[in-house]
Design an enzyme around this catalytic site. Structure first.
Site, mmCIF file in Angstrom:
data_model
loop_
_atom_site.group_PDB
_atom_site.id
_atom_site.type_symbol
_atom_site.label_atom_id
_atom_site.label_comp_id
_atom_site.label_asym_id
_atom_site.label_seq_id
_atom_site.Cartn_x
_atom_site.Cartn_y
_atom_site.Cartn_z
ATOM 1 N N ARG A 88 51.123 55.082 -21.019
ATOM 2 C CA ARG A 88 50.198 53.987 -21.314
ATOM 3 C C ARG A 88 49.309 53.668 -20.116
ATOM 4 N NH1 ARG A 88 50.823 51.350 -26.096
ATOM 5 N NH2 ARG A 88 52.912 51.193 -26.931
ATOM 6 N N ARG A 127 40.948 48.208 -44.952
ATOM 7 C CA ARG A 127 42.349 48.518 -45.254
ATOM 8 C C ARG A 127 43.096 47.261 -45.675
ATOM 9 N NH1 ARG A 127 44.281 50.796 -40.443
ATOM 10 N NH2 ARG A 127 45.177 48.827 -39.841
#
Length: 194
Positions: A88, A127
């Site tokens: 990350r 969505r």
């Protein structure tokens, strides 16, 4: 095939990872899943992670790196893996490079799905509308405000990985706004030499 997929939330990394895991018969390694498994198995590093989490603190890079190292040593990773949610940060990427070198291995590719953030927000809103229209349940973080926060966090913490992997010569870019099948085809083209 050892692979990292990069890109902001909603870029399609999970969809592409699922396709690639089936095609190449390699596991998709999610940091969260690895952490939960290490805690459940009560490995040495899992016990350390549990103590930190029980204290309400974030698990350190050192612990996350150790969990990843243990996981990629498992037999199902012998032919490779796709890392999901790791690294990350640049320090985690540097640790991964060192870890793989110690294991006499290297990454085959780091593929970044380049996307338009405004279009991603519209995609997410569509969505959500489709899920509601179908009578489904919407995830708590599937709202424009939460999604924008996730994009800001991505830009601040994870986007610098692009520069890091450009510097190592491993980064390959794919247009994540293309149709899903086209994105898959482009990724597979990039993986051919590997």
């Amino acid at each position: 095939m050892r692979l990292i997929l990069l890109g902001p939330p909603g870029a399609g990394k999970g969809t592409q990872a699922k396709i690639l895991t089936e095609k190449y018969a390699i596991p998709q390694l999610s940091t969260g899943d690895m952490l939960r498994a290490a805690v459940a198995a009560q490995t040495e590093v899992g016990k350390r992670a549990k103590a930190v989490m029980d204290a309400g603190q974030l698990v350190s890079d050192e612990i996350v790196n150790a969990i990843v190292s243990d996981r990629i040593d498992q037999p199902d990773c012998a032919n490779g893996f796709i890392l999901d949610g790791y690294p990350r940060t640049v320090p985690q990427a540097q640790a991964l490079t060192g870890m793989l070198k110690d294991k006499h291995a290297e990454l085959d590719a780091v593929i970044e799905l380049k996307v338009d953030e405004t279009a991603l927000i519209k995609r997410m809103e569509s969505r959500v509308a489709e899920t509601i229209a179908a009578g489904g349940t919407v995830r708590s973080d599937d709202n424009p405000e939460a999604f924008r926060k996730r994009l800001v966090e991505y830009r601040e913490k994870t986007a610098p990985l692009s520069d890091y992997y450009t510097g190592t010569g491993e980064l390959k870019l794919v247009d994540g706004m293309a149709a899903m099948a086209d994105v898959t085809a482009e990724i597979e083209k990039l993986l051919l030499p590997a």
